[in-house]
Design an enzyme around this catalytic site. Structure first.
Site, PDB file in Angstrom:
ATOM      1  N   GLU A 108      13.816  42.317 -35.005  1.00  0.00           N
ATOM      2  CA  GLU A 108      13.599  42.677 -33.606  1.00  0.00           C
ATOM      3  C   GLU A 108      13.826  44.165 -33.361  1.00  0.00           C
ATOM      4  OE1 GLU A 108      14.848  38.613 -31.268  1.00  0.00           O
ATOM      5  OE2 GLU A 108      16.375  40.154 -31.552  1.00  0.00           O
ATOM      6  N   ASP A 115      24.430  32.585 -28.741  1.00  0.00           N
ATOM      7  CA  ASP A 115      23.711  33.836 -28.474  1.00  0.00           C
ATOM      8  C   ASP A 115      22.241  33.793 -28.893  1.00  0.00           C
ATOM      9  OD1 ASP A 115      24.007  33.756 -31.164  1.00  0.00           O
ATOM     10  OD2 ASP A 115      24.860  35.763 -31.368  1.00  0.00           O
TER      11      ASP A 115
END
Lengths: 347, 347
Positions: free
Chosen positions: A56, A227
Site C-alpha cells: 500500500e 486493524d
C-alpha cells in the site's frame, strides 16, 4: 540532496535522545497535526493485492509538506524469517515537489502507533489511571508500555500472552525500564483491576480477546490489534456500552473494531476531542475505547518529527536521489560532467 | 538491505555501458513488458495537487514485482534553478512485499521515454526512414536523438527551437556523437523531407507546433511534448488523417494529443502492434502518430532493467531501509542490539 534516515539511524537516534523523550517529542508532533486535522488532504490509500499479501501507498499533505508511507502486509513472511509488515516513508516540499527525506518506517510505525495510543489515552483515560493491562506481547507491546509510561506515567503493568516465549521477550526487553509487571495466566486475570486495557494481539480473525463481562465501568480500552478487515478483538457488546473514538471514521469503519457494527454506529473523532469540539471522557464510570487503526497523518507527523530532529546531527546521510543540473533544460549534460562533480555522495 | 541507485550511479553506469547499449538494453525490457501487457495491474495514478504543481505516485505490478514512480510537475521550478520534473522509483518483491531497489528516475525517465519513442517508431515508421526532425531542443531532445540512432540507425537530424541557447546546448551535447545535424530556422524547414518528426516542446498550452500542411504522406510523428491536460502540439486535422497509436488509451485520452478529439476517436494500442494483434504501418503513404504520454509499465521496465544490470557492479549502494530482527516479533529488540550489529550500512 535528500536526507536518508535508515534503520540504524533511527535506532541510534532513539538511543541518543532516550526513548521516553523521543516518544514525548513524537506525540507532540502527532497532537499538533491532529489539532489541525482539517488542513490535511486525506487521500484513500492505494493498495495492490496479491495472493501473498498487500502493498500500500498512504499519502497525505498539509499544503506545505507532502508525505507518503509504503507499507506491506504479508502474513506468511515470518515463516521465512521476514517481518509481516515493513514500511518506509518519504517527505516532500509541496512548493517544489522535491523530496527532502527518505526514512525507514518499520520502527517509526511502531513508535508512532504507541505514541498515538498514549496520546488518545491522555484525553480519554481516567486522570487517576495507574495500571494498564496488555493482552498480546508481540512486536508492538514494548512500544505501548513505554509510550504509556512516558505520556501518562503508567508504571504498573498486568500482561498476558498465550505464548510463553512472547512473555519472556517482553520481560527481557523492558527489564531495565523500572516497570512493576504482573504476568497473568489468563486474559481475565490481566484485566482485573486495570484502569487501561491495551489489546494488541496478532490474531488474524474476528477474535474475542475481550468479552463484555471482563470490562468494568470507567475503563479505557486501547484497541490496537483489530486493524484490518476480518480482524477484531472486542466483543460487540463492549462497543455498545462504551463511547468509541476513532482517527478517520471512513477508514475505521472498514478496518477497526467498529467493522462489526452498523455503518451508522456513533463514533467521535479524536481530533475533535483534542480541539475541544467534542467531548472526551465525561465521567469516571464511562467506558472509553480508542479504536486504533493507524492513519496517514500519524506517519506524516513521524516523518516531520524525524526531519526536524535529525537536523545538525549525524543521524542521517545524503542521497543523490534528485538531479541538480546547472541548467534545468540540460539534463543530458549530467552525462558529460567531469568525474569529480559526480563523486558518489553515498560511498 | 535495499539496493540504491542514485543520480551519480546512473550516470556512471550509462557511461560504463555506453549510452547506445544502455538504450538498446532498456528498450528490450520495455518491449518485453509491452508484449505481456495483460499481465500488468494498471492502477490509476494518485495525484496530490497544489497551487504550485502536482505530486504523483504511479504504481504497477506484473504479479512478481511491484514498482512505483514518484514524480512531481512544478512549472515554476526553473525560475528557482530547480527542475520542473523530478522522479524516483522503487521496485519490490510481490511475494514478500519487501522493497529491493530504490532509484533516481529523473534521468531514467528521460532514457525510458526516448527508448519507448524509438521502440514505437521501429514498429510504425517506414523501414527506409533516414532523417528525423526534432522540434523542441529541451531536456528530452538529446535522449530522443540517441535512442533513434541506437534503435533505428537515424543519423540525419533536422532540428528547430525558438531559443538559440537550446540549439547551442543540443549541438554541444551531441557534438561528439556523429550525427549529421541541420539547424533549421523554422519548424517548416525542419520537417521538410523528414521521415520521422519528433515534437518535444515545453510549450504549456494547446499549441500548434505542427499544422496539417506541414505533414506529408508516409511520415511517422513521434508526439512527445503533449503529455498533460491542456498541453498539445499537433493540429487536430493531422490526427484525423493519421493512424494514432497509444500506450494506455484511458490515460492518453486525458493527457495526450487525442485530448482534442472525441472520446471515441479511434486509436490502436501499441502493445497490440508488438504482439501482432493489431496492425502497425500498412503502407508507405500512411501517416502514423505515436501519441506518447509515458505509462507506469515503462517505469517498471526501467526499474527492472536497472535492478538486473547493476547486479555484480559497483553502481549501487546498500540502504538499511528494512528491518531484519532475528525474531520478527522482537522489533523492539533492535534498540537493544550491540553497536557493532548496527553499524550504519551507508556511512
Amino acid at each position: 540532496m535528500v536526507q536518508y534516515v535508515g534503520v540504524s539511524n533511527v535506532v541510534e537516534l532513539v538511543r541518543s535522545v532516550g526513548i521516553d523523550a523521543f516518544l514525548l517529542g513524537l506525540a507532540d508532533y502527532i497532537e499538533e497535526d491532529f489539532r489541525r486535522w482539517e488542513q490535511f488532504e486525506k487521500t484513500p490509500r492505494l493498495a495492490s493485492h496479491s495472493q501473498m499479501g498487500v502493498i500500500e501507498l498512504m499519502p497525505t499533505s498539509d499544503g506545505q509538506h507532502y508525505g507518503f508511507k509504503y507499507v506491506n502486509g504479508h502474513p506468511k513472511n515470518p515463516s521465512a524469517g521476514l517481518q509481516t509488515v515493513t514500511a518506509f516513508g518519504v517527505l516532500s516540499d509541496v512548493s517544489t515537489g522535491y523530496p527532502c527525506l527518505v526514512s525507514e518506517m518499520t520502527l517509526m510505525t511502531g513508535l508512532r502507533t504507541a505514541a498515538t495510543s498514549a496520546l488518545a489515552a491522555k484525553y480519554l483515560a481516567r486522570k487517576n489511571s495507574r495500571t494498564m493491562a496488555i493482552i498480546g506481547l508481540g512486536a508492538q507491546s514494548e512500544f505501548q508500555a513505554l509510550a504509556f509510561r512516558a505520556l501518562l506515567g503508567i508504571k504498573s503493568l498486568r500482561v498476558y500472552d498465550i505464548d510463553a516465549d512472547a512473555v519472556s521477550k517482553f520481560r527481557s526487553n523492558i527489564g531495565d525500564k523500572d516497570f512493576d509487571v504482573l504476568v497473568a495466566t489468563t486474559a481475565e486475570e490481566a484485566v482485573a483491576g486495570a484502569d487501561i486495557i491495551t489489546t494488541v494481539t496478532a490474531d488474524k480473525r474476528n477474535a474475542t480477546i475481550l468479552s463484555d463481562n471482563m470490562v468494568g465501568g470507567g475503563v479505557h480500552i486501547n484497541a490496537v490489534g483489530g486493524d484490518c478487515p476480518g480482524k477484531t478483538e472486542l466483543q460487540g457488546d463492549i462497543l455498545r456500552r462504551a463511547d468509541v473514538f476513532v482517527e478517520f471514521p471512513e477508514q475505521t469503519r472498514i478496518e477497526g473494531e467498529i467493522q462489526q457494527m452498523a455503518p451508522d454506529f456513533p463514533v467521535t473523532e479524536l481530533w475533535q476531542v483534542m480541539t475541544g469540539a467534542a467531548n472526551g471522557r465525561r465521567s469516571d464510570e464511562q467506558i472509553t475505547i480508542f479504536d486504533s487503526v493507524g492513519f496517514a497523518t500519524e506517519d506524516f507527523s513521524a516523518l516531520r518529527y524525524l526531519r526536524d530532529i535529525v537536523q545538525g546531527t549525524a543521524f542521517y546521510t545524503d542521497l543523490d536521489l534528485t538531479t541538480q543540473p546547472e541548467d534545468p533544460r540540460n539534463l543530458y549534460g549530467l552525462f558529460r560532467q567531469p568525474e569529480t562533480v559526480l563523486q558518489r555522495s553515498v560511498a
